[in-house]
Write an enzyme that holds these catalytic residues in place. Structure first.
Site, mmCIF file in Angstrom:
data_model
loop_
_atom_site.group_PDB
_atom_site.id
_atom_site.type_symbol
_atom_site.label_atom_id
_atom_site.label_comp_id
_atom_site.label_asym_id
_atom_site.label_seq_id
_atom_site.Cartn_x
_atom_site.Cartn_y
_atom_site.Cartn_z
ATOM 1 N N GLU A 21 0.834 -1.209 0.000
ATOM 2 C CA GLU A 21 0.000 0.000 0.000
ATOM 3 C C GLU A 21 0.864 1.253 0.000
ATOM 4 O OE1 GLU A 21 -3.765 -0.918 2.729
ATOM 5 O OE2 GLU A 21 -1.852 -0.986 3.755
ATOM 6 N N ASP A 219 -10.798 -10.273 3.556
ATOM 7 C CA ASP A 219 -11.247 -11.626 3.899
ATOM 8 C C ASP A 219 -12.443 -11.526 4.818
ATOM 9 O OD1 ASP A 219 -10.242 -11.958 6.925
ATOM 10 O OD2 ASP A 219 -8.721 -10.846 5.837
#
Ligand code: SAH
Length: 256
Positions: A21, A219
């Site tokens: 990121e 997730d």
């Protein structure tokens, strides 16, 4: 709007949970300078005209708190924005969505019966709220930054609510149910679980600094969590983080 929450001249700290990121942000940094401190690397420079300092939080609450204190004490951060990934535990929070945190609780804090469950001892507080103006700016940046994107054939939804942090990668349905039901029985309704946000929120509370965070849902905190995770980080979360932060600094620079 934002300037009122960030003393003038002090940089905006942008904390990323994962190197993937941060890479996109370091590439865009103008006059970037790398500084080593406390066994970590910090990047000072300008993004979209705004003075920033970039850092990796490291994983877990203590590591993220250490990084946050360094940002404040050594780099004079005036506010902290966090991007990372998280497990979705709210019923409609799906992989590919994002959650902007409005408050942060530590799901593994339990000093009962000395203190009420989840309360941070000696603070009288259980959850730490995000800064309202910075949270609004982050929400707006998500709406613009994610426009036109799809994940698994679905438009990413932007949720806003409680994020629960703890020193555990939650990857089992029983484990998730245990954490969520215990929180719910104390009046907390978490949308996502991760490992850093509540620590950064607590440090910012202590120093009186504005804090806001966004988590891409990698997730569902189930048995497949660790399988979904690496690919999602590489292909999706890194793109989301770059687009959201680019929008955020553009909007904040206009209001500076
Ligand atoms: N393999 C990674 C380790 C990631 S640890 C690496 O080498 O860098 C998990 C990170 O994702 C933490 O930053 C945590 O905040 C977040 N996270 C994502 N899903 C999570 C889940 N189900 N439970 C807890 N944290 C989760």
């Amino acid at each position: 709007m934002f300037a009122a929450h960030r003393p003038s001249g002090r940089p905006l700290a942008i904390l990323s949970a994962l190197a993937e990121e941060q890479d996109g942000l370091v590439e865009q940094l103008q006059d970037g300078q790398r500084v080593r401190h406390a066994g970590r690397e910090f990047w000072q420079g300008r993004l979209g005209g705004l003075h920033v300092v970039l850092a990796l939080s490291r994983i877990g609450k203590v590591a993220a708190a250490t990084t946050s204190v360094a940002l404040i004490e050594r780099f004079d951060a005036g506010a902290i924005v966090f991007t990372g990934v998280a497990g979705g535990v709210g019923s409609n929070v799906q992989v590919g969505d994002v959650v902007v945190g409005s408050a942060y609780v530590q799901h593994d804090m339990d000093a009962s019966p000395l203190f009420p469950r989840y309360q941070i001892p000696l603070t009288g507080q259980t959850a730490f709220a995000a800064d309202a103006a910075l949270e609004r700016a982050l929400l707006a940046a998500c709406a613009v930054g994610l426009q036109g994107l799809q994940h698994a054939g679905r438009t990413p939804q932007i949720h806003q609510g409680l994020i629960a942090s703890g020193d555990r990668f939650v990857n089992g349905l029983d484990e998730t149910r245990g954490i969520v039901e215990a929180l719910q029985s104390h009046g907390h309704q978490p949308l996502a679980v991760e490992m850093e946000g509540a620590a950064v929120a607590q440090v910012c509370h202590d120093y009186g600094l504005a804090f806001a965070a966004v988590r891409s849902i990698s997730d569902r905190a189930d048995a497949a969590a660790h399988v979904d995770f690496p690919l999602f980080v590489r292909d999706v979360a890194s793109v989301y983080a770059r687009r959201i932060i680019t929008e955020l600094v553009r909007a904040l620079a206009l209001n500076d």
